[in-house]
Design a protein around this motif. Sequence first.
Motif, PDB file in Angstrom:
ATOM      1  N   ARG A 165      37.238 -46.714  52.579  1.00  0.00           N
ATOM      2  CA  ARG A 165      36.954 -45.124  51.113  1.00  0.00           C
ATOM      3  C   ARG A 165      36.528 -44.615  50.191  1.00  0.00           C
ATOM      4  O   ARG A 165      36.404 -46.534  49.464  1.00  0.00           O
ATOM      5  CB  ARG A 165      38.569 -44.715  51.521  1.00  0.00           C
ATOM      6  CG  ARG A 165      39.405 -44.680  52.505  1.00  0.00           C
ATOM      7  CD  ARG A 165      40.802 -44.791  52.047  1.00  0.00           C
ATOM      8  NE  ARG A 165      41.758 -43.789  53.887  1.00  0.00           N
ATOM      9  CZ  ARG A 165      42.913 -42.822  53.492  1.00  0.00           C
ATOM     10  NH1 ARG A 165      43.158 -43.316  52.199  1.00  0.00           N
ATOM     11  NH2 ARG A 165      43.122 -42.888  54.372  1.00  0.00           N
ATOM     12  N   TYR A 167      36.940 -43.159  46.823  1.00  0.00           N
ATOM     13  CA  TYR A 167      38.094 -42.541  45.733  1.00  0.00           C
ATOM     14  C   TYR A 167      37.516 -41.356  44.891  1.00  0.00           C
ATOM     15  O   TYR A 167      36.755 -41.841  44.336  1.00  0.00           O
ATOM     16  CB  TYR A 167      39.062 -42.925  45.771  1.00  0.00           C
ATOM     17  CG  TYR A 167      39.756 -43.124  46.732  1.00  0.00           C
ATOM     18  CD1 TYR A 167      40.573 -42.340  46.839  1.00  0.00           C
ATOM     19  CD2 TYR A 167      39.998 -44.698  46.665  1.00  0.00           C
ATOM     20  CE1 TYR A 167      42.212 -42.975  48.388  1.00  0.00           C
ATOM     21  CE2 TYR A 167      40.885 -45.027  48.313  1.00  0.00           C
ATOM     22  CZ  TYR A 167      41.750 -44.548  48.263  1.00  0.00           C
ATOM     23  OH  TYR A 167      42.556 -44.804  49.223  1.00  0.00           O
ATOM     24  N   ALA A 185      39.798 -38.376  48.766  1.00  0.00           N
ATOM     25  CA  ALA A 185      39.394 -38.924  50.037  1.00  0.00           C
ATOM     26  C   ALA A 185      38.570 -39.351  50.927  1.00  0.00           C
ATOM     27  O   ALA A 185      38.133 -38.783  52.225  1.00  0.00           O
ATOM     28  CB  ALA A 185      40.360 -40.185  50.734  1.00  0.00           C
ATOM     29  N   VAL A 215      46.073 -46.476  44.569  1.00  0.00           N
ATOM     30  CA  VAL A 215      45.135 -45.740  44.350  1.00  0.00           C
ATOM     31  C   VAL A 215      46.417 -45.443  42.940  1.00  0.00           C
ATOM     32  O   VAL A 215      46.693 -44.307  43.148  1.00  0.00           O
ATOM     33  CB  VAL A 215      44.917 -44.366  44.926  1.00  0.00           C
ATOM     34  CG1 VAL A 215      43.822 -43.774  44.140  1.00  0.00           C
ATOM     35  CG2 VAL A 215      44.708 -44.588  46.569  1.00  0.00           C
ATOM     36  N   PRO A 237      47.887 -45.226  49.815  1.00  0.00           N
ATOM     37  CA  PRO A 237      46.782 -44.637  50.308  1.00  0.00           C
ATOM     38  C   PRO A 237      47.283 -44.049  51.815  1.00  0.00           C
ATOM     39  O   PRO A 237      46.137 -43.785  51.637  1.00  0.00           O
ATOM     40  CB  PRO A 237      45.759 -45.735  50.139  1.00  0.00           C
ATOM     41  CG  PRO A 237      47.466 -46.709  49.705  1.00  0.00           C
ATOM     42  CD  PRO A 237      48.341 -46.511  49.076  1.00  0.00           C
TER      43      PRO A 237
END
Length: 383
Positions: A165, A167, A185, A215, A237
């Motif tokens: 991922r 972000y 994301a 996060v 997350p």
Amino acid sequence: MATVFVRTRLRTLLVAMIGLVAMLGLVAPGLPSAHAVPTDSPVDTVSLRGEVVYDLAVLDSGRVIVGGRFSAVGAYPRSNLGAILANGNVDPDFAPTTNGDVHAIAVSTNGNRIFIGGAFTEVNGQPRHNLAAIDAVTGALIRGWRADTAGANPAVRSLAVSGGRLYVGGKFNGIDGFDKQKLAAIDARYGHVLHWATWLNGGVNEVRVAPDGTVWVGGEFTRIRGQSRPYVGGIDPVTGQPTGFVATGNDSRIITLGLSADGDWVYTGNNSNRVNAYRPSQSGAPVWTRRPDGNTQGFAVSGTHVYLCGHMKGFPDDGSVHRYFAALDRSTGATAAWDPRATGYFKGCWSLAIDGGDLYAVGGFTRFDGVTQRLFAKFGGTA
């Protein structure tokens, strides 16, 4: 008397053994190793020409990717992106270009890709709006990877990678054609928006990911998923729900935040020149607070110290002078003696990173103790 004599002999023997261990440079198992703040003088490396470097990322090879608003790295023309080799020289083969500022850099888990975010509409002459993926070695665009941001303020302010991922944080109102605001994301491999149901009522200036996947975001928001989270918060997350941590002691927008390697400490710098240290697993109240005389714009956290940089000149509460750079005890906030005596412009320093035993810095600084070192610096001795 015999007992006293034996104890005295034992103490003498113990002291001698400790001295021998120290002489041989041995460390007993389980004892913490010594730690030193960086050297005051940076390593002699290439300098950059231009206004400012906003962000950097250190690769496993020791190469450093830098992004900002500049026109050259050493003698090589570069348009806002460049790479510096582990030996401190410019990488002559890495020459991607953007037509606007690069504010954020992140590296894929396998180290093959560099993600860049900022305020641009072209990368290597091809349309890419504020977000792009490029090859870590050549700087070529990753074909098929595209996730443009949109809105009245579409610039990307911060990036963080966790597994597969990416972000993305900023003030955008859309990304990759989806109505996704402030935080998103992205699939790091393909560039697709992932379903992650979270939302914030204000911009994100910094996003970081803890080892447990939480996060952490800081910015101008006061609510996450409708729950009060003034300016800083942790987000699950998977669910997108905020964690139970609600920070106190912070009265204005967060400019930057940093995490300890174990995720146990969260450090924030806000627009009121306040630096707070939190242990979210224990309390929402700061463990300690410091107030430099200028904003903090970057953090890097070692095992014993939190390094901060920005456009401060010192700490009025203890009278210490620390222009642009400082080191604080990460548990108590006490000021360390480290002072590289930096000068420059464009708000001093913007970002820090620790890799191995080195501390890296980028910003608008131009000299250290009168010696020219423009926009990029590397300090040894942090381990």
